[in-house]
Design an enzyme around this catalytic site. Sequence first.
Site, PDB file in Angstrom:
ATOM      1  N   LYS A 155      -1.338   0.684 -25.216  1.00 33.92           N
ATOM      2  CA  LYS A 155      -1.656   0.560 -26.654  1.00 33.92           C
ATOM      3  C   LYS A 155      -0.344   0.658 -27.431  1.00 33.92           C
ATOM      4  O   LYS A 155       0.471  -0.247 -27.341  1.00 33.92           O
ATOM      5  CB  LYS A 155      -2.687   1.635 -27.041  1.00 33.92           C
ATOM      6  N   TYR A 169       0.859  -1.194   0.000  1.00 33.61           N
ATOM      7  CA  TYR A 169       0.000   0.000   0.000  1.00 33.61           C
ATOM      8  C   TYR A 169       0.884   1.229   0.000  1.00 33.61           C
ATOM      9  O   TYR A 169       1.848   1.313   0.761  1.00 33.61           O
ATOM     10  CB  TYR A 169      -0.905   0.040   1.239  1.00 33.61           C
ATOM     11  N   GLU A 172      -0.437   4.841  -0.600  1.00 36.60           N
ATOM     12  CA  GLU A 172      -1.203   6.064  -0.877  1.00 36.60           C
ATOM     13  C   GLU A 172      -0.303   7.273  -0.669  1.00 36.60           C
ATOM     14  O   GLU A 172       0.446   7.354   0.305  1.00 36.60           O
ATOM     15  CB  GLU A 172      -2.432   6.135   0.035  1.00 36.60           C
ATOM     16  N   ARG A 174      -1.202  -2.345 -18.669  1.00 36.55           N
ATOM     17  CA  ARG A 174      -2.491  -1.667 -18.718  1.00 36.55           C
ATOM     18  C   ARG A 174      -2.508  -0.553 -17.673  1.00 36.55           C
ATOM     19  O   ARG A 174      -2.309  -0.814 -16.484  1.00 36.55           O
ATOM     20  CB  ARG A 174      -3.578  -2.706 -18.411  1.00 36.55           C
ATOM     21  N   THR A 183      -3.193   6.243 -22.207  1.00 38.96           N
ATOM     22  CA  THR A 183      -3.045   4.918 -21.621  1.00 38.96           C
ATOM     23  C   THR A 183      -1.595   4.502 -21.861  1.00 38.96           C
ATOM     24  O   THR A 183      -0.879   5.148 -22.629  1.00 38.96           O
ATOM     25  CB  THR A 183      -3.972   3.888 -22.294  1.00 38.96           C
ATOM     26  N   ASP A 185      -5.893  13.719 -25.500  1.00 40.58           N
ATOM     27  CA  ASP A 185      -5.894  12.338 -25.028  1.00 40.58           C
ATOM     28  C   ASP A 185      -5.220  11.521 -26.134  1.00 40.58           C
ATOM     29  O   ASP A 185      -5.829  11.244 -27.164  1.00 40.58           O
ATOM     30  CB  ASP A 185      -7.329  11.880 -24.796  1.00 40.58           C
TER      31      ASP A 185
HETATM   32  N1  DSN Z   1     -11.692   0.990 -25.554  1.00 38.90           N
HETATM   33  C1  DSN Z   1     -10.431   1.530 -26.014  1.00 38.90           C
HETATM   34  C2  DSN Z   1     -10.246   1.311 -27.463  1.00 38.90           C
HETATM   35  O1  DSN Z   1     -10.424   0.176 -27.863  1.00 38.90           O
HETATM   36  O2  DSN Z   1      -9.910   2.203 -28.204  1.00 38.90           O
HETATM   37  C3  DSN Z   1     -10.299   2.937 -25.675  1.00 38.90           C
HETATM   38  O3  DSN Z   1     -10.467   3.084 -24.305  1.00 38.90           O
END
Ligand code: DSN
Length: 425
Positions: free
Chosen positions: A222, A47, A49, A228, A219, A193
């Site tokens: 990707k 933990y 925080e 993730r 994110t 974003d």
């Molecule tokens: N759901 C994701 C995508 O597939 O683009 C984006 O959050």
Amino acid sequence: MQRDTLVFDIINQELARQRRGIELIASENFTSLQIMQAMGGVMTNKYAEGYPGRRYYGGCEIVDQTEQLAIDRLKQIFNLEYANVQPHSGAQANAALMLAILQPGDAILGLDLSMGGHLTHGSGVNFSGKIYKPHFYGVVKETGLIDYEMLEAQARAAKPKLIICGASAYSRDWDYARIRKVADEVGAFVLADIAHPAGLIAKGLLSSPFEHCHFVTSTTHKTLRGPRGGVIMMAKDGENTLGLKDIKGNLRLWSNVIDMAVFPGTQGGPLEHVIAAKAIAFGEILTDEFLVYQQQVQKNAQAMAKNFTDKGYEIISGGTDNHLMLIDLRNKNISGKKAEQVLGHADITANKNMVPYDDKSAFVTSGIRFGVAAVTTRGMVESDMAFVVNAIDKALMNPDDAALLEKLKGEVNEFMSQFVLYPEL
Ligand code: DSN
């Protein structure tokens, strides 16, 4: 304790599925083994925080090191003054950022979900469309390109506090300078974003949003090919963009406000095992090898787009600058839903997607989205795109021929066996 073979058997089935199929979901990728090892390690037990050096728990001096490494490496990648690596996901990053800079009821302006936007950019079924007052821009029907004139008109009419650029299904680069110009005119902040194209931006293969956008979220799983998760970034933590004072009368920096909005604003304990994995991923991104990978991603996407176009498929906007493309299947007489199912029978994984001005619902859709980040990690090059597109075309042209799809699946599995995935597992 007895090993849970039931769960591990299922996990092994997932490994086999990933190995034998062609993975074309544009938001997916395969991390390195070391990233997965960090995620499956002892830091999940801790933990922590708070932030490095200022935690609410004892024993954080080791996880402080990995979190600080993740922050420092991310700053180096994008030349940042500020990075927060704690958001559990891209949606959490956007939620925290909006909590930091908006008040409930403030107007926001984002790309319409049905035009390629994202749920967290103001959709009515998401917090962003419930807590804030959403307005939308779209793409030009004839070209499939962002309708900047509409964006400007909407900004002038709605006077949003925040303009969001970024998308889930848009294959072209963005004109961040133009968006910033109208934002300055109406007194709005700009959030980029970059969840989808972040890896290409990291290596300078697409325009950088950082000099024009006040805030950038992403994110990490990707095109960045990490675990993730999510991040919030700022190129400049400028005092003058805030003007708020704390109780002692000192100017508060945006970095403080955003840190507070992540924890305790929207999250509790950070996932230190994932943050350690982010640190590893960011180290990988800093290498020249990652540049070669991203260049191959772009080449593969363009080769895939050309193969589809040659077969009469209609790619929205006519092509791609990044790692993905959105195809309007209406001239091929198959819905996105059916296409996704049929491809699944041949071990080709993709997702149905609405196309701009779609006449079908989000559950059916007229489109399908393909991305090449994952297959490029598997080792595919431009010449492999012919096999991939031929296989997709064969499946979509024979959607009810079970025997053909079964045979095609065997061909796909055979083809994928040359691209070895996680040999150590
Ligand atoms: N759901 C994701 C995508 O597939 O683009 C984006 O959050």
